[in-house]
Design an enzyme around this catalytic site. Structure first.
Site, PDB file in Angstrom:
ATOM      1  N   HIS A  75      -9.385   0.939   5.211  1.00 16.15           N
ATOM      2  CA  HIS A  75      -8.104   1.182   5.877  1.00 16.15           C
ATOM      3  C   HIS A  75      -8.320   2.141   7.042  1.00 16.15           C
ATOM      4  CE1 HIS A  75      -3.989   2.398   6.632  1.00 16.15           C
ATOM      5  NE2 HIS A  75      -3.618   1.315   5.976  1.00 16.15           N
ATOM      6  N   ASN A 106       0.870  -1.175   0.000  1.00 14.42           N
ATOM      7  CA  ASN A 106       0.000   0.000   0.000  1.00 14.42           C
ATOM      8  C   ASN A 106       0.907   1.225   0.000  1.00 14.42           C
ATOM      9  OD1 ASN A 106      -1.774   2.066   0.503  1.00 14.42           O
ATOM     10  ND2 ASN A 106      -2.380   1.369   2.544  1.00 14.42           N
ATOM     11  N   GLY A 162       3.079  -1.126   4.279  1.00 13.90           N
ATOM     12  CA  GLY A 162       3.134   0.306   3.977  1.00 13.90           C
ATOM     13  C   GLY A 162       4.568   0.722   3.681  1.00 13.90           C
ATOM     14  N   GLY A 163       5.241   1.245   4.694  1.00 10.81           N
ATOM     15  CA  GLY A 163       6.586   1.807   4.518  1.00 10.81           C
ATOM     16  C   GLY A 163       7.548   0.913   3.752  1.00 10.81           C
ATOM     17  N   GLU A 199      -4.997  -4.979  10.648  1.00  6.51           N
ATOM     18  CA  GLU A 199      -3.991  -3.949  10.862  1.00  6.51           C
ATOM     19  C   GLU A 199      -4.277  -3.228  12.182  1.00  6.51           C
ATOM     20  OE1 GLU A 199      -2.150  -2.722   6.800  1.00  6.51           O
ATOM     21  OE2 GLU A 199      -3.766  -1.353   7.279  1.00  6.51           O
ATOM     22  N   GLU A 231      -6.701   4.542   8.117  1.00  8.98           N
ATOM     23  CA  GLU A 231      -6.496   5.967   7.814  1.00  8.98           C
ATOM     24  C   GLU A 231      -7.738   6.570   7.177  1.00  8.98           C
ATOM     25  OE1 GLU A 231      -2.844   5.419   5.660  1.00  8.98           O
ATOM     26  OE2 GLU A 231      -1.870   4.817   7.543  1.00  8.98           O
ATOM     27  N   SER A 233       3.784  -2.050  10.411  1.00  6.20           N
ATOM     28  CA  SER A 233       5.241  -2.074  10.600  1.00  6.20           C
ATOM     29  C   SER A 233       5.842  -3.443  10.315  1.00  6.20           C
ATOM     30  CB  SER A 233       5.617  -1.597  12.013  1.00  6.20           C
ATOM     31  OG  SER A 233       5.166  -0.271  12.221  1.00  6.20           O
ATOM     32  N   LYS A 235       0.098   4.261  -0.177  1.00  8.73           N
ATOM     33  CA  LYS A 235      -0.534   5.427   0.459  1.00  8.73           C
ATOM     34  C   LYS A 235      -0.300   6.670  -0.415  1.00  8.73           C
ATOM     35  CE  LYS A 235      -0.120   3.110   4.856  1.00  8.73           C
ATOM     36  NZ  LYS A 235       0.013   3.175   6.304  1.00  8.73           N
ATOM     37  N   GLY A 287       2.777   2.304  10.835  1.00  8.87           N
ATOM     38  CA  GLY A 287       3.714   3.407  10.664  1.00  8.87           C
ATOM     39  C   GLY A 287       4.398   3.834  11.948  1.00  8.87           C
TER      40      GLY A 287
HETATM   41  P1  13P Z   1       3.266   0.361   7.713  1.00  9.08           P
HETATM   42  O1  13P Z   1       3.796  -0.919   7.122  1.00  9.08           O
HETATM   43  O2  13P Z   1       3.990   1.581   7.209  1.00  9.08           O
HETATM   44  O3  13P Z   1       3.135   0.297   9.200  1.00  9.08           O
HETATM   45  O4  13P Z   1       1.766   0.516   7.135  1.00  9.08           O
HETATM   46  C1  13P Z   1       0.900  -0.552   7.237  1.00  9.08           C
HETATM   47  C2  13P Z   1      -0.330  -0.207   6.475  1.00  9.08           C
HETATM   48  O5  13P Z   1      -1.093   0.637   6.883  1.00  9.08           O
HETATM   49  C3  13P Z   1      -0.583  -0.916   5.206  1.00  9.08           C
HETATM   50  O6  13P Z   1      -1.865  -0.665   4.753  1.00  9.08           O
END
Ligand code: 13P
Length: 263
Positions: free
Chosen positions: A102, A8, A240-241, A174, A104, A219, A10, A180
């Protein structure tokens, strides 16, 4: 059981950066066939180019295997919703999946469980694979109400689906406190919640629940992935990251392959 590693992106990358990253992933995928399914969710503006790039064979004629996903969609088919993107639009581009719910989006854009459920239904109607996200906030984990939260989210969004529809859904757990933050759920915490989610899916889909992939997100990185991916009810990751660099994303795919499909 399927194993999926999904990235993802983002609201990161720009046109050049997105295509460079996707190009690296596509070339790797073409040269390294794996049983692990690769899914990449770039920002909306890059989806059309991403679908094309992901279908492009390499110099030796080998095809990559990457499914392009969107990060969000609107719950209605079309209409006066300025700035929104519909599921039929995504389908017409060749986008094959979409992340919904998600944290967010729930947190910053006020998405409710019910709205998420309508998005899931719209995606299924048009043949896109929903990657349905659920997970508790830190306070809920501390208060010990994380199971109730996740059960409520799941039943509200997925409760009306038939077992056949549910078979086309991918679930991502998640925990919000792990996204993050560099804090990861411990393997015990993760397995406990994934088993709980599997149990809730059994209530909705019966035996079909055994083949619904449940991805872990929060993470997840090459240095902690092995302990998570090895767990029974974890069928891959939503990243994510670590999905923003080809090397770490590819490493995660490699780890998932080694752990889930040992030779
Ligand atoms: P991180 O891997 O950056 O923690 O993000 C996870 C995420 O929200 C994937 O959708």
């Amino acid at each position: 059981m399927r194993t999926i590693v999904a990235g993802n992106w983002k609201m990161h990358t720009d046109a050049g950066g997105a295509m460079a990253l996707l190009g690296e992933l596509a070339d790797w995928s073409a040269a390294n066939p794996t049983a692990v399914e690769l899914v990449v969710a770039p920002p909306f503006p890059f989806l059309a180019a991403a679908v094309q790039r992901a279908a492009q064979p390499d110099a030796m004629g080998r095809k990559p295997a990457i499914l392009i996903a969107a990060q969000n969609c609107h719950e209605q088919e079309q209409g006066a919703f300025t700035g929104e993107v519909s599921v039929p639009m995504l389908r017409s581009l060749g986008v094959g999946a979409c992340i919904v719910g998600h944290s967010e989006r729930r947190q910053y854009f006020g998405e409710t469980d019910e709205a998420v459920g309508r998005k899931v239904a719209m995606l299924l109607k048009h043949g896109l694979q929903p990657i349905y996200c659920c997970g508790e906030q830190r306070q809920e984990r501390e208060a010990g109400t994380h199971r109730e939260t996740v059960a409520r989210q799941m039943h509200a969004a997925l409760g009306a689906l038939t077992p056949m529809e549910l078979a086309r859904v991918v679930v991502a757990y998640e925990p919000v406190w792990a996204i993050g933050t560099g804090l990861t759920a411990t393997p015990d915490q993760a397995q406990e919640m994934h088993a709980f989610i599997r149990g809730e899916l059994r209530k909705l889909a019966g035996e079909g629940a055994e083949s619904i992939p449940i991805l872990y997100g929060g993470s997840c990185k090459p240095d902690n992935a092995e302990g998570l991916f090895a767990l029974n009810d974890i069928n891959g990751g939503l990243i994510g990251g670590a999905a923003l660099q080809a090397a770490s994303f590819i490493e995660l795919v490699r780890i998932a392959g080694t752990v889930k499909y040992p030779r």
